[in-house]
Motif scaffolding. Sequence first.
Motif, PDB file in Angstrom:
ATOM      1  N   LEU A  37       0.741  -1.182  -0.058  1.00  0.00           N
ATOM      2  CA  LEU A  37      -0.123   0.118   0.117  1.00  0.00           C
ATOM      3  C   LEU A  37       0.793   1.160   0.098  1.00  0.00           C
ATOM      4  CD1 LEU A  37      -2.749  -1.137   2.638  1.00  0.00           C
ATOM      5  CD2 LEU A  37      -2.925  -0.357   0.208  1.00  0.00           C
ATOM      6  N   PRO A  38       0.387   2.376  -0.664  1.00  0.00           N
ATOM      7  CA  PRO A  38       1.090   3.315  -0.705  1.00  0.00           C
ATOM      8  C   PRO A  38       0.905   4.178   0.783  1.00  0.00           C
ATOM      9  CG  PRO A  38      -0.449   3.467  -2.465  1.00  0.00           C
ATOM     10  CD  PRO A  38      -0.863   2.574  -1.601  1.00  0.00           C
ATOM     11  N   GLU A  39       2.091   5.120   1.146  1.00  0.00           N
ATOM     12  CA  GLU A  39       1.993   5.810   2.273  1.00  0.00           C
ATOM     13  C   GLU A  39       0.847   6.300   2.630  1.00  0.00           C
ATOM     14  OE1 GLU A  39       4.173   5.940   5.688  1.00  0.00           O
ATOM     15  OE2 GLU A  39       5.156   5.112   4.022  1.00  0.00           O
ATOM     16  N   GLY A  40       0.276   6.132   3.605  1.00  0.00           N
ATOM     17  CA  GLY A  40      -1.360   6.760   4.381  1.00  0.00           C
ATOM     18  C   GLY A  40      -2.300   6.248   4.065  1.00  0.00           C
ATOM     19  N   LYS A  41      -2.213   5.036   3.278  1.00  0.00           N
ATOM     20  CA  LYS A  41      -3.282   4.246   2.826  1.00  0.00           C
ATOM     21  C   LYS A  41      -3.485   3.016   3.623  1.00  0.00           C
ATOM     22  CE  LYS A  41      -4.109   7.288  -0.410  1.00  0.00           C
ATOM     23  NZ  LYS A  41      -5.284   8.207  -0.256  1.00  0.00           N
ATOM     24  N   ASP A  42      -4.985   2.707   3.947  1.00  0.00           N
ATOM     25  CA  ASP A  42      -5.043   1.415   4.995  1.00  0.00           C
ATOM     26  C   ASP A  42      -5.419   0.035   4.192  1.00  0.00           C
ATOM     27  OD1 ASP A  42      -4.455   3.098   7.022  1.00  0.00           O
ATOM     28  OD2 ASP A  42      -6.564   3.895   7.141  1.00  0.00           O
ATOM     29  N   PHE A  43      -6.131   0.289   2.923  1.00  0.00           N
ATOM     30  CA  PHE A  43      -6.862  -0.914   2.433  1.00  0.00           C
ATOM     31  C   PHE A  43      -7.046  -0.563   0.753  1.00  0.00           C
ATOM     32  CE2 PHE A  43     -10.381   1.560   3.197  1.00  0.00           C
ATOM     33  CZ  PHE A  43     -11.267   1.487   2.253  1.00  0.00           C
ATOM     34  N   TRP A  44      -7.141  -1.855   0.107  1.00  0.00           N
ATOM     35  CA  TRP A  44      -7.228  -1.580  -1.212  1.00  0.00           C
ATOM     36  C   TRP A  44      -8.980  -1.982  -1.499  1.00  0.00           C
ATOM     37  CZ3 TRP A  44      -3.674  -0.298  -4.666  1.00  0.00           C
ATOM     38  CH2 TRP A  44      -2.423  -0.546  -4.289  1.00  0.00           C
ATOM     39  N   ASP A  45      -9.351  -0.905  -2.396  1.00  0.00           N
ATOM     40  CA  ASP A  45     -10.796  -1.088  -2.786  1.00  0.00           C
ATOM     41  C   ASP A  45     -10.870  -1.278  -4.080  1.00  0.00           C
ATOM     42  OD1 ASP A  45     -13.517  -0.558  -2.409  1.00  0.00           O
ATOM     43  OD2 ASP A  45     -13.526   1.624  -2.905  1.00  0.00           O
ATOM     44  N   ALA A  88      -5.972   2.482  -3.813  1.00  0.00           N
ATOM     45  CA  ALA A  88      -5.692   2.558  -2.544  1.00  0.00           C
ATOM     46  C   ALA A  88      -6.686   3.449  -1.681  1.00  0.00           C
ATOM     47  CB  ALA A  88      -4.290   2.634  -2.190  1.00  0.00           C
ATOM     48  N   LYS A  89      -7.162   3.080  -0.456  1.00  0.00           N
ATOM     49  CA  LYS A  89      -7.923   3.982   0.290  1.00  0.00           C
ATOM     50  C   LYS A  89      -7.383   4.205   1.658  1.00  0.00           C
ATOM     51  CE  LYS A  89     -12.292   5.129  -1.750  1.00  0.00           C
ATOM     52  NZ  LYS A  89     -13.580   5.075  -1.546  1.00  0.00           N
ATOM     53  N   ALA A  90      -7.977   5.468   2.349  1.00  0.00           N
ATOM     54  CA  ALA A  90      -7.744   5.351   3.762  1.00  0.00           C
ATOM     55  C   ALA A  90      -8.773   5.293   4.555  1.00  0.00           C
ATOM     56  CB  ALA A  90      -6.962   6.705   4.163  1.00  0.00           C
ATOM     57  N   ARG A  91      -8.736   4.840   5.587  1.00  0.00           N
ATOM     58  CA  ARG A  91     -10.162   4.339   6.529  1.00  0.00           C
ATOM     59  C   ARG A  91     -10.628   5.800   6.929  1.00  0.00           C
ATOM     60  NH1 ARG A  91     -11.459  -0.651   6.162  1.00  0.00           N
ATOM     61  NH2 ARG A  91      -9.700  -2.182   6.407  1.00  0.00           N
TER      62      ARG A  91
END
Length: 100
Positions: A37-45, A88-91
Amino acid sequence: MKKTFPLTHPRIKPERLVESTRAEVNKYLKRERKKKLPEGKDFWDFDCKVGISAESAEVVHLSALSQAIGQALTEGGETVYVEVIAKAKARQKKASQPED
């Protein structure tokens, strides 16, 4: 992944072709989820579209993807178009409720 899968074959039953399509899509999802995951992202959408053709493809949720692939067979199509795009997404934090 943007791909059109055939649902007709001279010797293979259409139900087996649908199963192999689902297996290939699941394999792609598993491979994408393993990526870093890229920096600052939590999961794959995943943004998903399924239809008889690319023009008639409709947006579906990831949990309904497998069912939508099977539905293409019941609609009588000879092919099924599947588009799955990973992002990639952040929660998001839940808004705290005020206490009374």
